[in-house]
Write a protein that holds these residues in place. Sequence first.
Motif, PDB file in Angstrom:
ATOM      1  N   ASP A  12      40.486  34.156  33.166  1.00 35.07           N
ATOM      2  CA  ASP A  12      39.634  33.491  32.171  1.00 35.07           C
ATOM      3  C   ASP A  12      40.308  33.646  30.818  1.00 35.07           C
ATOM      4  N   ASP A  13      40.358  32.549  30.036  1.00 30.95           N
ATOM      5  CA  ASP A  13      41.026  32.626  28.744  1.00 30.95           C
ATOM      6  C   ASP A  13      40.149  33.240  27.668  1.00 30.95           C
ATOM      7  N   VAL A  32      40.268  45.510  39.833  1.00 23.79           N
ATOM      8  CA  VAL A  32      40.340  44.259  39.082  1.00 23.79           C
ATOM      9  C   VAL A  32      41.679  44.175  38.363  1.00 23.79           C
ATOM     10  N   VAL A  33      42.367  43.035  38.570  1.00 21.53           N
ATOM     11  CA  VAL A  33      43.529  42.696  37.752  1.00 21.53           C
ATOM     12  C   VAL A  33      43.165  41.407  37.027  1.00 21.53           C
ATOM     13  N   ALA A  34      43.629  41.261  35.794  1.00 21.22           N
ATOM     14  CA  ALA A  34      43.139  40.152  34.973  1.00 21.22           C
ATOM     15  C   ALA A  34      44.280  39.386  34.342  1.00 21.22           C
ATOM     16  N   GLN A  49      49.190  40.661  44.746  1.00 21.99           N
ATOM     17  CA  GLN A  49      48.642  40.376  46.075  1.00 21.99           C
ATOM     18  C   GLN A  49      47.128  40.630  46.146  1.00 21.99           C
ATOM     19  N   PRO A  50      46.362  39.892  45.328  1.00 15.48           N
ATOM     20  CA  PRO A  50      44.908  40.085  45.336  1.00 15.48           C
ATOM     21  C   PRO A  50      44.283  39.580  46.633  1.00 15.48           C
ATOM     22  N   ASP A  51      43.050  40.020  46.884  1.00 15.38           N
ATOM     23  CA  ASP A  51      42.302  39.572  48.063  1.00 15.38           C
ATOM     24  C   ASP A  51      41.363  38.423  47.734  1.00 15.38           C
ATOM     25  N   LEU A  52      41.149  38.168  46.451  1.00 16.63           N
ATOM     26  CA  LEU A  52      40.253  37.092  46.022  1.00 16.63           C
ATOM     27  C   LEU A  52      40.536  36.781  44.567  1.00 16.63           C
ATOM     28  N   VAL A  53      40.308  35.517  44.178  1.00 12.47           N
ATOM     29  CA  VAL A  53      40.519  35.096  42.788  1.00 12.47           C
ATOM     30  C   VAL A  53      39.220  34.524  42.241  1.00 12.47           C
ATOM     31  N   LEU A  54      38.800  35.032  41.074  1.00  9.38           N
ATOM     32  CA  LEU A  54      37.725  34.423  40.281  1.00  9.38           C
ATOM     33  C   LEU A  54      38.407  33.637  39.173  1.00  9.38           C
ATOM     34  N   LEU A  55      38.316  32.300  39.255  1.00 10.55           N
ATOM     35  CA  LEU A  55      39.183  31.436  38.451  1.00 10.55           C
ATOM     36  C   LEU A  55      38.362  30.527  37.549  1.00 10.55           C
ATOM     37  N   ASP A  56      38.558  30.680  36.231  1.00  8.40           N
ATOM     38  CA  ASP A  56      37.919  29.769  35.268  1.00  8.40           C
ATOM     39  C   ASP A  56      38.589  28.403  35.353  1.00  8.40           C
ATOM     40  N   VAL A  82      39.387  31.536  46.687  1.00  6.00           N
ATOM     41  CA  VAL A  82      39.272  31.213  45.264  1.00  6.00           C
ATOM     42  C   VAL A  82      37.837  30.783  44.967  1.00  6.00           C
ATOM     43  N   ILE A  83      37.205  31.498  44.027  1.00 10.44           N
ATOM     44  CA  ILE A  83      35.889  31.089  43.509  1.00 10.44           C
ATOM     45  C   ILE A  83      36.115  30.548  42.107  1.00 10.44           C
TER      46      ILE A  83
END
Length: 371
Positions: A12-13, A32-34, A49-56, A82-83
Amino acid sequence: MSAESARILVVDDVPENVRLLRALLEPCGYEVVAATDGRTALELAESAQPDLVLLDVVMPPPDGYAVCRQLREREETRMLPVIMLTATLDSERTSGLEAGADDFLAKPFDHDELFARVRSLLRIKRYHDAMNDLNRTLEERVRGQVEELERLRQLQRFLSPRLAETIVSAGGESILASHRRQLAMLFADLRGWTSFVDAVEPEELMRVLGEFHEVIGRLVIRFDATVGFLEGDGVQLFFNDPIEIPDAPLRAVRLACDLREEMTGLTPQWRKRGHELDFGVGIALGYATCGVVGFEARSDYAAIGSVTNLASRLADSAEGGQILITSRLYAEIEDDVEVEAVGEMTLAGFQRPVVAFNVVGLREPEQLSRS
């Protein structure tokens, strides 16, 4: 993958949004990596190597759609959940689906709904990873089995099936490297072959060869012989290599006696068809250099040495039905066989005469007990 081991990439920006998501997720055990821009997000997707991405969605180029498309183009992130975090869920859903998103959350999002969607996609990720691991294991097993079958196929060209399987299962093909070994070497070929070849059609020739080779093949399996060659009317077999056996001389003679027994049924059939054929055998004991010879597309297992030539010359000199053995081999098995002395034989390629014996038969157990 448990919640404690799951790694989530937050993109997220707006730094405040990143801090909020970190504050929600880390107390639940997630790492959490950001990233605050798309390029950094793509780099972290590969390195962390994340297991999931929360993507704006709305970010300076590349935006969320572009990041998602690139994740789907990469083999290593193609199945990464990807969410997408969107301001207007309905209008952006189609674009997100086309980009490859798995789920959507509208800002501002409900915390419980966030946790539910994260848990759901991580559970799917676990199943997917488990299936990948299973597929890799199966692929490795299949590849290993294919390689084993190929090794077995190669070995069965000159070994009995049981010996070939023993070597492959033990991973011991290194024993096929060049080495010295004492062998019982056996040659057998057909008498009257040259005139037979000149007198018959190729189809009949092949039929006779097939019948002879079928007998040899059964005996190779029965006695675990190693095939040096099987060409035309001649066959070279040897014992005590590549697997060492304690009774190599006796086993070679037993095979020859069984061959004589088999031929008593086969040669009368040939005579009925007009073929005057018989067989002779020569067996010697001595050292040879053994190993695979040839090149990648064509190779054989060979035993090279004077013992090979000696057995071959004895076979050439044998009369129909004779099994000629050297005095050295006879000394190893004299309690087990009945022989008749042939005397000294002058053989091509040998300066000194060779003392030979003709094997009349094998001694029965009661004969051995009276000896």
